[in-house]
Design an enzyme around this catalytic site. Structure first.
Site, PDB file in Angstrom:
ATOM      1  CD  GLU A   1      27.088  37.999  78.651  1.00  0.00           C
ATOM      2  OE1 GLU A   1      27.717  37.139  79.291  1.00  0.00           O
ATOM      3  OE2 GLU A   1      27.387  39.206  78.675  1.00  0.00           O
TER       4      GLU A   1
ATOM      5  CG  HIS B   1      33.582  45.784  71.505  1.00  0.00           C
ATOM      6  ND1 HIS B   1      34.828  45.353  71.868  1.00  0.00           N
ATOM      7  CD2 HIS B   1      32.921  46.038  72.658  1.00  0.00           C
ATOM      8  CE1 HIS B   1      34.927  45.353  73.188  1.00  0.00           C
ATOM      9  NE2 HIS B   1      33.789  45.756  73.694  1.00  0.00           N
TER      10      HIS B   1
END
Lengths: 355, 401
Positions: free
Chosen positions: B134, B204
């Site tokens: 990322e 999540h």
């Protein structure tokens, strides 16, 4: 090995769009495997039995297709250090005529002059900080030869620096006045007085503004290089950083992305032996930064960072590869930081005067 | 099969049968489903029954905002939110040749299918996978944007945006300012799925908008529906500032509208009043809007005569304080809701700003209905979430202070 058998064994792939993609990938892998071992066409189930197949030499996993099987339990480690490319001896004489840099006298004089200007400017500005005229300064003593890398670039190549690349700016044409404007944060500062001294940046000379967080410029340089590749102008990005910044996660991310995506960027590591007080033996245990480049699949060279023609030649060659083949190059320049890290540092606290 | 077995056995006991079938149907936990508590009383909850979604062409034509953009009378197509986002990216890629889309797994279509078909149409040079990093994705995007290109980066889940935090906060947000406007990364847009999905647990389900709302130089956006997502994403991509576009993942398939097929951009930093009211202002964004809609329905059913004004913030940074202030000056009461944990969540900023600007007008303290201040749990998610029932209680408290 019949990879088309795979969906039968992994029924979850059935009936999904992923299956089409998987079939394409399996087809690609099948062709790669066939090339590696044309005579073995065993069903997947027989792949693990040694009797019905010809014993294979190369590993058949997509992660490492060139690896050969071995029956010796041995841990790999550095056998020999990557050699350091050098053009001149310590007296400045070119050792091998084939390595002669082929620069004009005018260019050579310009480079030589800039090295001196850099050195003198640093001396004056260091004193200026001590006198309270500016708040902070970083000198480049010992690393003046970096100017050779700037001389080998196209003026429009985008430069992403760390903080010890004032020589690159000088070579590009940044004036003494402009250096002062930034350090004194006056109204003429291109950065509008917003950052600490030595955080130079100039759009005109294609030098991205310096930022204090280390190594952040590395993946940015990869991205900028990709943009330049898309523009098709045969330009590259030049990314400078120290051996300490190469410990940051951004180094790993940036080099890996540049290698996988295919970015025309030169990663130039100034290995000067110190990160403030941390010597390189405490920064890494491997063979410098150059050994890491090979780990990412990047063509790498180590050069003598005090040999300006070695730097010049390596950068010139690296640029050619980067621009023509759209791939990154790593150059590790071995040098020594003669100066303190900055005006906020007194290096006698961690190294002897003798050193 | 299980349901068919159970129902005939219990058919003599209707109430028990209903209970068992309801239990049997509830095979997966769902963020929208609520047990039959007193306030709900058989009301249909959640996105599937929302009246805020423009499911018919007529409702699209009736939208004043879409009318003012000139797309209300044009062709529309039934799309869910991930298709609308796909459509927005298609428009952006068609109109701007320097735009690229990249991230983990985007080339084959993305783990949420938001980039389906883009690689086939625009090529693998413009739609490509990156390695799993990322911080690399964010840094690479910044580098491309610094060269004036349009970089649409995807972070696979908002929960994983934190390795990119340094690049976003220290670099992207400050790029223009620190260079004295010589350089900028206005072409940078980071898209990322966020918020609870029912079974996401800690990693999540997060809604990290508050971390980024604290950074001068960024824009932070969260849409509530397909039409909003398409218009806001196109606006975000074209906005000359680095933007983070949070996409509530539970809405990807569950929110369906007749989305105008044309290229249109909704205004950033402009909140939308979804339902006018005179007694209390209720502010939220993203998937929380549907819980607020249900809470308001329950309040207006139980307290006849009371009307609640529902505001969707849409842009979290810079947020439209004026719309909220005008509303609170009218109603005198404010309830703010979001899924992110309570302490230091975005509601805290809104509450502080409103109490400063509307102090004498407020009739009751600003109520914040937020996720509990714990990591987002799995089986306990129903306790964690600021559901319609909890919001109902907060609105009731505000009204009866």
């Amino acid at each position: 090995m019949n990879l088309a058998a795979l969906p039968r064994i992994l029924p979850g792939l059935r009936g999904s769009r992923a299956l089409r993609w998987t079939h394409t990938r399996l087809g690609q892998l099948q062709r790669t495997f066939d090339k590696a071992l044309p005579q073995a066409h065993c069903p997947l189930t027989a792949a693990f039995s040694t009797s019905s197949c010809v014993p294979r030499k190369k590993v058949m996993f997509p992660g490492a297709l060139d690896s050969e099987y071995t029956h010796e339990l041995r841990f790999a480690s550095n056998v020999e250090s990557i050699p350091t490319y050098q053009v001149m001896d310590t007296d400045g004489k070119v050792l091998d005529a084939a390595n002669d840099p082929q620069v004009t006298e005018e260019e050579a004089r310009k480079i030589y002059k800039n090295m001196h200007v850099l050195n003198v400017m640093d001396q004056i500005m260091y004193e200026a900080q001590r006198q309270g005229r500016i708040s902070f300064y970083m000198t480049n003593f010992g690393e003046e030869a970096l100017i050779g890398s700037a001389a080998a670039l196209d003026p429009k190549d985008q430069v992403f620096g760390q903080y010890r690349e004032a020589g690159v700016l000088l070579q590009r044409g940044f004036t003494i006045q402009q250096f002062m404007d930034q350090c004194y944060s006056n109204e003429k500062d291109l950065g509008k007085g917003r950052q600490m001294p030595i955080h130079y940046g100039t759009k005109e000379l294609h030098f991205q503004t310096i930022s204090s967080p280390l190594a952040t410029q590395i993946p940015q340089a990869a991205g900028a290089a990709y943009a330049m590749r898309r523009e098709g102008k045969k330009l590259c990005a030049m990314c400078y950083f120290g051996e300490g910044a190469a410990s940051e996660g951004d180094f790993h991310a940036g080099l890996n992305m540049a290698a996988t995506i295919g970015c025309p960027v030169i990663f130039f590591c100034r290995n000067n032996g110190y990160s403030i007080s941390t010597p390189s033996i405490e920064q890494y245990r491997g063979d410098g930064i150059a050994s890491r480049g090979i780990g990412y699949g990047i063509d790498t060279i180590r050069v003598d960072g005090n040999d300006i023609w070695a730097i010049y030649a390596a950068t010139k060659a690296a640029r050619k590869i980067a621009v023509e083949q759209n791939k990154p190059i790593l150059i590790e320049a071995m040098t020594y930081r003669i100066s303190h890290h900055s005006t906020s540092d007194d290096s006698s606290a961690y190294r002897s005067k003798k050193e | 099969m299980f349901i068919q077995m159970v129902t005939p056995l219990a058919c003599q006991h209707r109430a028990a049968a209903r209970q068992i079938t309801r239990l049997a149907k509830r095979l997966y936990s769902s963020a929208a489903e609520i047990n039959s508590f007193e306030p709900v009383r058989g009301m249909d909850l959640g996105v599937a029954h929302s009246k805020l979604l423009l499911r018919s062409v007529a409702s699209v034509q009736a939208s004043s905002e879409l009318q003012s953009l000139g797309v209300a009378d044009g062709d529309t197509k039934k799309m869910n939110m991930c298709q609308a986002i796909n459509d927005a990216m298609r428009h952006a890629l068609s109109a701007d040749n320097t735009s690229v889309v990249f991230g983990e797994d985007v080339a084959f279509g993305g783990v949420f299918r938001c980039s389906v078909g883009l690689a086939d149409e625009f090529g693998r040079e413009r739609i490509f996978n990156t390695p799993l990093t990322e911080q690399g994705i964010a840094g690479f995007a910044i580098g491309m944007a610094a060269m004036g290109h349009t970089a649409i980066a995807e972070i696979q889940f908002a929960d994983y945006i934190f390795p990119a935090f340094d690049q976003i906060v220290n670099e992207a947000a400050k790029y223009r300012y620190r260079s004295g406007n010589q350089f900028n990364v206005g072409g940078l847009t980071i898209r990322t799925p966020c918020s609870a999905v029912g079974h996401g647990a800690l990693y999540h389900s997060q809604s990290p908008e508050a971390f980024f709302a604290h950074v001068p130089g960024l824009k932070v956006i969260m849409p509530r529906s397909p039409i909003q997502a398409k218009g806001l994403l196109l606006a975000a991509i074209r906005d000359p500032n680095p933007t983070i576009f949070f996409e509530p993942k539970i809405l990807y398939r569950s929110a369906v509208e007749q989305v105008p097929v044309d290229d249109y951009m909704l205004p950033l930093s402009k909140a939308e009043i979804l339902k006018p009211g005179k007694d209390v202002t209720v502010v939220g964004y993203g998937s929380q809007i549907y819980a607020l809609e249900n809470a308001i329905q329950m309040i207006e059913r139980d307290m006849p005569g009371v009307t609640c004004e529902l505001i969707d913030l849409r842009t979290i940074l810079p947020y439209d304080a004026e719309t909220v202030i005008n509303s609170v000056n009218k109603t005198g009461r404010l309830v703010v809701a979001h899924e992110a944990p309570r302490t230091q969540g975005f509601a805290a900023e809104l509450a502080a700003e409103i109490q400063e600007r509307c102090f004498l007008r407020l009739e009751s303290p600003v109520q914040r209905v937020c996720g509990l201040f714990v990591p987002h749990p799995l089986v306990f998610e129903r306790f964690y979430m600021p559901c319609a029932v909890r919001t109902y209680e907060a609105i009731k408290n505000s009204l009866s202070y």
